[in-house]
Design a protein around this motif. Structure first.
Motif, PDB file in Angstrom:
ATOM      1  N   ARG A  12       0.892  -1.340   0.064  1.00 28.91           N
ATOM      2  CA  ARG A  12       0.001   0.007   0.006  1.00 28.91           C
ATOM      3  C   ARG A  12       0.819   1.363  -0.070  1.00 28.91           C
ATOM      4  O   ARG A  12       0.548   2.113  -0.829  1.00 28.91           O
ATOM      5  CB  ARG A  12      -0.912  -0.014   1.006  1.00 28.91           C
ATOM      6  N   LYS A  13       1.983   1.149   0.842  1.00 29.84           N
ATOM      7  CA  LYS A  13       2.765   2.581   0.916  1.00 29.84           C
ATOM      8  C   LYS A  13       3.630   2.767  -0.296  1.00 29.84           C
ATOM      9  O   LYS A  13       3.586   3.785  -0.868  1.00 29.84           O
ATOM     10  CB  LYS A  13       3.762   2.140   2.015  1.00 29.84           C
ATOM     11  N   PHE A  14       3.964   1.837  -0.973  1.00 28.83           N
ATOM     12  CA  PHE A  14       4.761   1.654  -2.263  1.00 28.83           C
ATOM     13  C   PHE A  14       3.696   2.413  -3.373  1.00 28.83           C
ATOM     14  O   PHE A  14       4.157   3.228  -4.134  1.00 28.83           O
ATOM     15  CB  PHE A  14       5.365   0.581  -2.835  1.00 28.83           C
ATOM     16  N   ALA A  15       2.547   1.625  -3.439  1.00 29.61           N
ATOM     17  CA  ALA A  15       1.617   2.118  -4.695  1.00 29.61           C
ATOM     18  C   ALA A  15       1.350   3.679  -4.202  1.00 29.61           C
ATOM     19  O   ALA A  15       1.188   4.216  -5.197  1.00 29.61           O
ATOM     20  CB  ALA A  15       0.215   1.176  -4.401  1.00 29.61           C
ATOM     21  N   ASP A  16       1.123   4.108  -3.099  1.00 28.28           N
ATOM     22  CA  ASP A  16       0.778   5.388  -2.653  1.00 28.28           C
ATOM     23  C   ASP A  16       1.795   6.458  -3.138  1.00 28.28           C
ATOM     24  O   ASP A  16       1.577   7.379  -3.618  1.00 28.28           O
ATOM     25  CB  ASP A  16       0.553   5.533  -1.238  1.00 28.28           C
ATOM     26  N   PHE A  30      -4.441  -1.973  -2.839  1.00 24.68           N
ATOM     27  CA  PHE A  30      -5.040  -1.376  -1.555  1.00 24.68           C
ATOM     28  C   PHE A  30      -6.240  -2.257  -0.935  1.00 24.68           C
ATOM     29  O   PHE A  30      -6.253  -2.191   0.173  1.00 24.68           O
ATOM     30  CB  PHE A  30      -5.559  -0.067  -1.845  1.00 24.68           C
ATOM     31  N   ASP A  31      -6.937  -2.959  -1.887  1.00 23.27           N
ATOM     32  CA  ASP A  31      -8.316  -3.569  -1.522  1.00 23.27           C
ATOM     33  C   ASP A  31      -8.121  -4.995  -1.350  1.00 23.27           C
ATOM     34  O   ASP A  31      -8.339  -5.666  -2.664  1.00 23.27           O
ATOM     35  CB  ASP A  31      -9.680  -2.998  -2.119  1.00 23.27           C
ATOM     36  N   GLU A  32      -7.884  -5.655  -0.401  1.00 30.00           N
ATOM     37  CA  GLU A  32      -7.849  -7.253  -0.531  1.00 30.00           C
ATOM     38  C   GLU A  32      -8.865  -7.947  -0.945  1.00 30.00           C
ATOM     39  O   GLU A  32      -8.605  -8.874  -1.804  1.00 30.00           O
ATOM     40  CB  GLU A  32      -7.501  -7.472   0.826  1.00 30.00           C
ATOM     41  N   ASN A  33     -10.147  -7.521  -0.740  1.00 34.42           N
ATOM     42  CA  ASN A  33     -11.353  -8.139  -1.387  1.00 34.42           C
ATOM     43  C   ASN A  33     -11.347  -7.936  -2.695  1.00 34.42           C
ATOM     44  O   ASN A  33     -11.748  -9.152  -3.196  1.00 34.42           O
ATOM     45  CB  ASN A  33     -12.496  -7.469  -0.580  1.00 34.42           C
ATOM     46  N   TYR A  34     -11.121  -6.850  -3.360  1.00 40.33           N
ATOM     47  CA  TYR A  34     -11.050  -6.684  -4.864  1.00 40.33           C
ATOM     48  C   TYR A  34      -9.982  -7.306  -5.299  1.00 40.33           C
ATOM     49  O   TYR A  34     -10.246  -8.533  -6.289  1.00 40.33           O
ATOM     50  CB  TYR A  34     -10.512  -5.084  -4.834  1.00 40.33           C
ATOM     51  N   LYS A  69      -8.902 -10.391  -4.280  1.00 40.82           N
ATOM     52  CA  LYS A  69      -9.375 -11.627  -4.185  1.00 40.82           C
ATOM     53  C   LYS A  69     -10.432 -12.181  -5.148  1.00 40.82           C
ATOM     54  O   LYS A  69     -10.378 -13.060  -5.672  1.00 40.82           O
ATOM     55  CB  LYS A  69      -9.735 -12.085  -2.797  1.00 40.82           C
ATOM     56  N   LYS A  70     -11.249 -11.315  -5.316  1.00 33.86           N
ATOM     57  CA  LYS A  70     -12.375 -11.059  -6.489  1.00 33.86           C
ATOM     58  C   LYS A  70     -11.624 -11.459  -7.822  1.00 33.86           C
ATOM     59  O   LYS A  70     -12.168 -12.174  -8.780  1.00 33.86           O
ATOM     60  CB  LYS A  70     -13.222 -10.121  -6.533  1.00 33.86           C
ATOM     61  N   LEU A  71     -10.421 -10.947  -7.891  1.00 33.81           N
ATOM     62  CA  LEU A  71      -9.727 -11.072  -9.313  1.00 33.81           C
ATOM     63  C   LEU A  71      -8.979 -12.557  -9.293  1.00 33.81           C
ATOM     64  O   LEU A  71      -8.132 -12.646 -10.397  1.00 33.81           O
ATOM     65  CB  LEU A  71      -8.930  -9.945  -9.603  1.00 33.81           C
ATOM     66  N   GLY A  72      -9.254 -13.052  -8.180  1.00 33.40           N
ATOM     67  CA  GLY A  72      -8.405 -14.579  -8.347  1.00 33.40           C
ATOM     68  C   GLY A  72      -7.223 -14.465  -7.594  1.00 33.40           C
ATOM     69  O   GLY A  72      -6.300 -15.692  -7.526  1.00 33.40           O
ATOM     70  N   PHE A  73      -6.639 -13.235  -6.797  1.00 34.41           N
ATOM     71  CA  PHE A  73      -5.465 -13.396  -6.199  1.00 34.41           C
ATOM     72  C   PHE A  73      -5.696 -13.713  -4.630  1.00 34.41           C
ATOM     73  O   PHE A  73      -6.621 -13.642  -3.945  1.00 34.41           O
ATOM     74  CB  PHE A  73      -4.652 -12.131  -6.280  1.00 34.41           C
ATOM     75  N   SER A  74      -4.591 -14.351  -3.925  1.00 32.88           N
ATOM     76  CA  SER A  74      -4.725 -14.651  -2.383  1.00 32.88           C
ATOM     77  C   SER A  74      -4.810 -13.536  -1.734  1.00 32.88           C
ATOM     78  O   SER A  74      -5.124 -13.357  -0.636  1.00 32.88           O
ATOM     79  CB  SER A  74      -3.663 -15.621  -1.970  1.00 32.88           C
ATOM     80  N   SER A  75      -4.080 -12.138  -2.125  1.00 26.95           N
ATOM     81  CA  SER A  75      -4.173 -11.027  -1.287  1.00 26.95           C
ATOM     82  C   SER A  75      -3.615  -9.945  -2.140  1.00 26.95           C
ATOM     83  O   SER A  75      -3.920 -10.060  -3.343  1.00 26.95           O
ATOM     84  CB  SER A  75      -2.911 -11.360  -0.485  1.00 26.95           C
ATOM     85  N   LEU A  76      -3.362  -8.893  -1.749  1.00 31.73           N
ATOM     86  CA  LEU A  76      -2.961  -7.674  -2.436  1.00 31.73           C
ATOM     87  C   LEU A  76      -1.810  -7.846  -3.305  1.00 31.73           C
ATOM     88  O   LEU A  76      -0.878  -8.734  -3.074  1.00 31.73           O
ATOM     89  CB  LEU A  76      -2.621  -6.465  -1.451  1.00 31.73           C
ATOM     90  N   VAL A  77      -1.903  -7.285  -4.525  1.00 30.65           N
ATOM     91  CA  VAL A  77      -0.902  -7.533  -5.531  1.00 30.65           C
ATOM     92  C   VAL A  77       0.097  -6.208  -5.518  1.00 30.65           C
ATOM     93  O   VAL A  77      -0.403  -5.180  -5.384  1.00 30.65           O
ATOM     94  CB  VAL A  77      -1.549  -7.643  -6.985  1.00 30.65           C
ATOM     95  N   ALA A  78       1.470  -6.666  -5.564  1.00 32.19           N
ATOM     96  CA  ALA A  78       2.245  -5.628  -5.381  1.00 32.19           C
ATOM     97  C   ALA A  78       2.405  -5.124  -7.030  1.00 32.19           C
ATOM     98  O   ALA A  78       2.341  -5.720  -7.863  1.00 32.19           O
ATOM     99  CB  ALA A  78       3.834  -6.199  -5.210  1.00 32.19           C
ATOM    100  N   PRO A  79       2.802  -3.630  -7.062  1.00 32.71           N
ATOM    101  CA  PRO A  79       2.896  -2.974  -8.268  1.00 32.71           C
ATOM    102  C   PRO A  79       4.266  -3.545  -9.088  1.00 32.71           C
ATOM    103  O   PRO A  79       5.291  -4.171  -8.307  1.00 32.71           O
ATOM    104  CB  PRO A  79       3.258  -1.604  -7.888  1.00 32.71           C
ATOM    105  N   PRO A  80       4.468  -3.700 -10.234  1.00 35.35           N
ATOM    106  CA  PRO A  80       5.223  -4.114 -11.123  1.00 35.35           C
ATOM    107  C   PRO A  80       6.677  -3.850 -10.483  1.00 35.35           C
ATOM    108  O   PRO A  80       7.693  -4.400 -10.799  1.00 35.35           O
ATOM    109  CB  PRO A  80       5.219  -3.699 -12.649  1.00 35.35           C
ATOM    110  N   THR A  81       6.998  -2.703 -10.071  1.00 34.35           N
ATOM    111  CA  THR A  81       8.329  -2.127  -9.716  1.00 34.35           C
ATOM    112  C   THR A  81       8.716  -2.467  -8.212  1.00 34.35           C
ATOM    113  O   THR A  81       9.579  -1.970  -7.741  1.00 34.35           O
ATOM    114  CB  THR A  81       8.582  -0.777 -10.210  1.00 34.35           C
ATOM    115  N   PHE A  82       7.754  -3.066  -7.417  1.00 35.51           N
ATOM    116  CA  PHE A  82       7.937  -3.404  -6.253  1.00 35.51           C
ATOM    117  C   PHE A  82       9.191  -3.873  -5.835  1.00 35.51           C
ATOM    118  O   PHE A  82       9.731  -3.431  -4.772  1.00 35.51           O
ATOM    119  CB  PHE A  82       6.826  -3.981  -5.755  1.00 35.51           C
ATOM    120  N   PRO A  83       9.831  -4.740  -6.474  1.00 36.45           N
ATOM    121  CA  PRO A  83      11.105  -5.233  -5.928  1.00 36.45           C
ATOM    122  C   PRO A  83      12.167  -4.123  -5.923  1.00 36.45           C
ATOM    123  O   PRO A  83      13.295  -4.451  -5.101  1.00 36.45           O
ATOM    124  CB  PRO A  83      11.523  -6.319  -6.986  1.00 36.45           C
TER     125      PRO A  83
END
Length: 142
Positions: free
Chosen positions: A24-28, A38-42, A44-58
């Protein structure tokens, strides 16, 4: 003169646990308000187990750069960065990451003087050893 023997140097393996708050902090910080960050329920509705990291997160993973840690940082530039993913990084992932210096070469600068280009590749694997991502970074030393 560039010491070619540093090519092939690797870092130690570093472990990183991906946390929801860090995503969340990185995306912000990068100004991306996509709800998948930001929204874990969202997510999960898309099929992920939790929040997804932005592509440059590493980029948030601090891994020493083999073969070039001793360089004067005031003379270095971040030249280029690319990421390739086998799957998205998600909150809860524990990644083992290692960086390798895969190439180094010199070029004459436009204003005279040599510039050294260091090409580093980082690989992040999950706990089962599956590759999750690779990144390639170019560091320029002038």
């Amino acid at each position: 003169m560039l010491d070619q023997s540093i090519i092939g140097s690797t870092s130690d393996v570093y472990e990183f646990e991906v946390e929801k708050g860090a995503i969340r902090k990185f995306a912000d910080a990068i100004g991306d308000d996509n709800p998948i960050y930001f929204d874990e329920n969202y997510a999960k509705k898309l099929g992920f187990s939790s929040l997804v990291a932005p592509p440059t997160f590493p980029m948030t993973f601090t891994i020493p750069k083999p073969g070039i840690n001793q360089l004067d940082k005031s003379r270095t530039l971040h030249g280029e960065q690319e990421f390739n993913y086998e799957r998205p990084i998600v909150a809860g992932d524990i990644l083992h990451c290692i960086t390798k210096l895969v190439d180094a070469y010199e070029k004459e600068g436009k204003k005279g003087g040599k510039m050294t280009f260091f090409i580093l590749e980082t690989q992040g694997n999950d706990l089962e050893g599956n590759k999750i991502y690779t990144s390639r970074t170019t560091i320029i030393y002038r």
